[in-house]
Design an enzyme around this catalytic site. Structure first.
Site, PDB file in Angstrom:
ATOM      1  N   ASN A 169      -5.454  -5.346  -6.133  1.00  0.00           N
ATOM      2  CA  ASN A 169      -6.670  -4.725  -5.616  1.00  0.00           C
ATOM      3  C   ASN A 169      -6.602  -3.205  -5.518  1.00  0.00           C
ATOM      4  O   ASN A 169      -7.637  -2.548  -5.437  1.00  0.00           O
ATOM      5  CB  ASN A 169      -6.942  -5.329  -4.227  1.00  0.00           C
ATOM      6  N   TYR A 213     -13.140   6.206 -14.107  1.00  0.00           N
ATOM      7  CA  TYR A 213     -13.090   5.025 -13.247  1.00  0.00           C
ATOM      8  C   TYR A 213     -13.688   3.839 -14.000  1.00  0.00           C
ATOM      9  O   TYR A 213     -13.096   2.757 -14.061  1.00  0.00           O
ATOM     10  CB  TYR A 213     -13.865   5.292 -11.956  1.00  0.00           C
ATOM     11  N   ASP A 238       0.854  -1.178   0.000  1.00  0.00           N
ATOM     12  CA  ASP A 238       0.000   0.000   0.000  1.00  0.00           C
ATOM     13  C   ASP A 238       0.894   1.234   0.000  1.00  0.00           C
ATOM     14  O   ASP A 238       2.028   1.177   0.483  1.00  0.00           O
ATOM     15  CB  ASP A 238      -0.907   0.022   1.238  1.00  0.00           C
ATOM     16  N   LYS A 277     -11.879   0.297 -15.315  1.00  0.00           N
ATOM     17  CA  LYS A 277     -12.336  -1.033 -14.905  1.00  0.00           C
ATOM     18  C   LYS A 277     -12.774  -1.878 -16.111  1.00  0.00           C
ATOM     19  O   LYS A 277     -12.611  -3.107 -16.094  1.00  0.00           O
ATOM     20  CB  LYS A 277     -13.472  -0.894 -13.889  1.00  0.00           C
ATOM     21  N   THR A 307     -15.626   1.186   1.138  1.00  0.00           N
ATOM     22  CA  THR A 307     -14.180   1.375   1.034  1.00  0.00           C
ATOM     23  C   THR A 307     -13.885   2.868   0.920  1.00  0.00           C
ATOM     24  O   THR A 307     -14.791   3.674   0.693  1.00  0.00           O
ATOM     25  CB  THR A 307     -13.608   0.655  -0.205  1.00  0.00           C
TER      26      THR A 307
END
Length: 241
Positions: free
Chosen positions: A81, A145, A33, A149, A180
């Protein structure tokens, strides 16, 4: 022998939930991260290794894989992820904002995949799960976004047959709304609109479902209160074939 997993975006959300689920199954973990505080906290909680890295850098992805192999000797599962919301749209488009979205959401997955493949091939196989989104198979007001994806779905479906001979499986997880940091800025408005928001643990359960299944190139949908389901592949034959 305990399995080893590398998780990008492991400091929060789906990545942290998956890390907790994997740790409970006895897996050894390397969490990646760019948020050192969050990533270190989750890694310390689970007795795992943390690597501060920017997934938009190929060198950082390669370093994370080297850490995993040096620490544990192998790599079995890679959960790519890490992701960010769109930084702009058409009305407020800037090259910098657009590239920031693509750098994390697309480059970060491509670089992560390329970084882990040599090790997975040496071992004779492994499993890669890419966190895409429901916006990658439908659409979204968050234009770029959704664009990023959609790209990941194409990557997974196209890479799967190429990796089959190496024993490497790759699948896409397409969550709907999940609690999230990506939705933090407009979570309350989503709830007021009556939309259901899944707990990250539901997405983590879906990751386990994917890993337990033998499919590769699959696109798996998970939404609040519903188990993961495999999306059928459209049967499209190009004209003249």
């Amino acid at each position: 022998m305990k399995r080893v997993a590398l998780i990008t975006g492991g400091g929060s959300g789906i990545g942290a939930a998956a890390a907790r689920r994997f740790a409970a199954r006895g897996m050894r973990l390397v969490l990646v991260d760019r948020d050192e505080e969050r990533g270190t906290a989750v890694a310390d909680e689970l007795g795992s290794r943390f690597v501060a890295a920017d997934v938009g850098s190929l060198a950082d992805n390669e370093r994370a894989v080297r850490v995993a192999v040096a620490e544990f000797g192998r790599l079995d599962v890679v959960l790519l992820n890490a992701g960010v919301p769109g930084r702009c749209g058409l009305a407020d488009f800037t090259e910098l904002s657009y590239r920031d979205t693509m750098r994390t959401n697309v480059d970060g997955v491509v670089y992560g995949l390329c970084a882990c493949l040599p090790q997975l091939r040496r071992q004779g196989g492994g499993s890669v799960v890419v966190t895409a989104s429901l916006a990658g198979i439908t659409g979204s007001p968050d234009l770029f976004y959704a664009t990023s994806k959609h790209a990941l779905i194409g990557l997974v479906r196209s890479a799967a047959p190429q990796l089959a001979a190496d024993g490497v499986r790759i699948n896409a997880l397409c969550p709907g709304l999940v609690d999230t940091p990506i939705i933090a800025g407009y979570r309350s408005s989503l709830e007021k609109a009556g939309l259901r928001i899944a707990d990250p643990a539901e997405a983590a359960t879906a990751v386990e479902t994917i890993l337990a299944d033998g499919v590769s190139g699959g696109v798996w949908v998970v939404q609040a209160g519903r188990p993961a389901s495999l999306l059928p592949v459209p049967e499209v034959v190009p004209a003249g074939w």
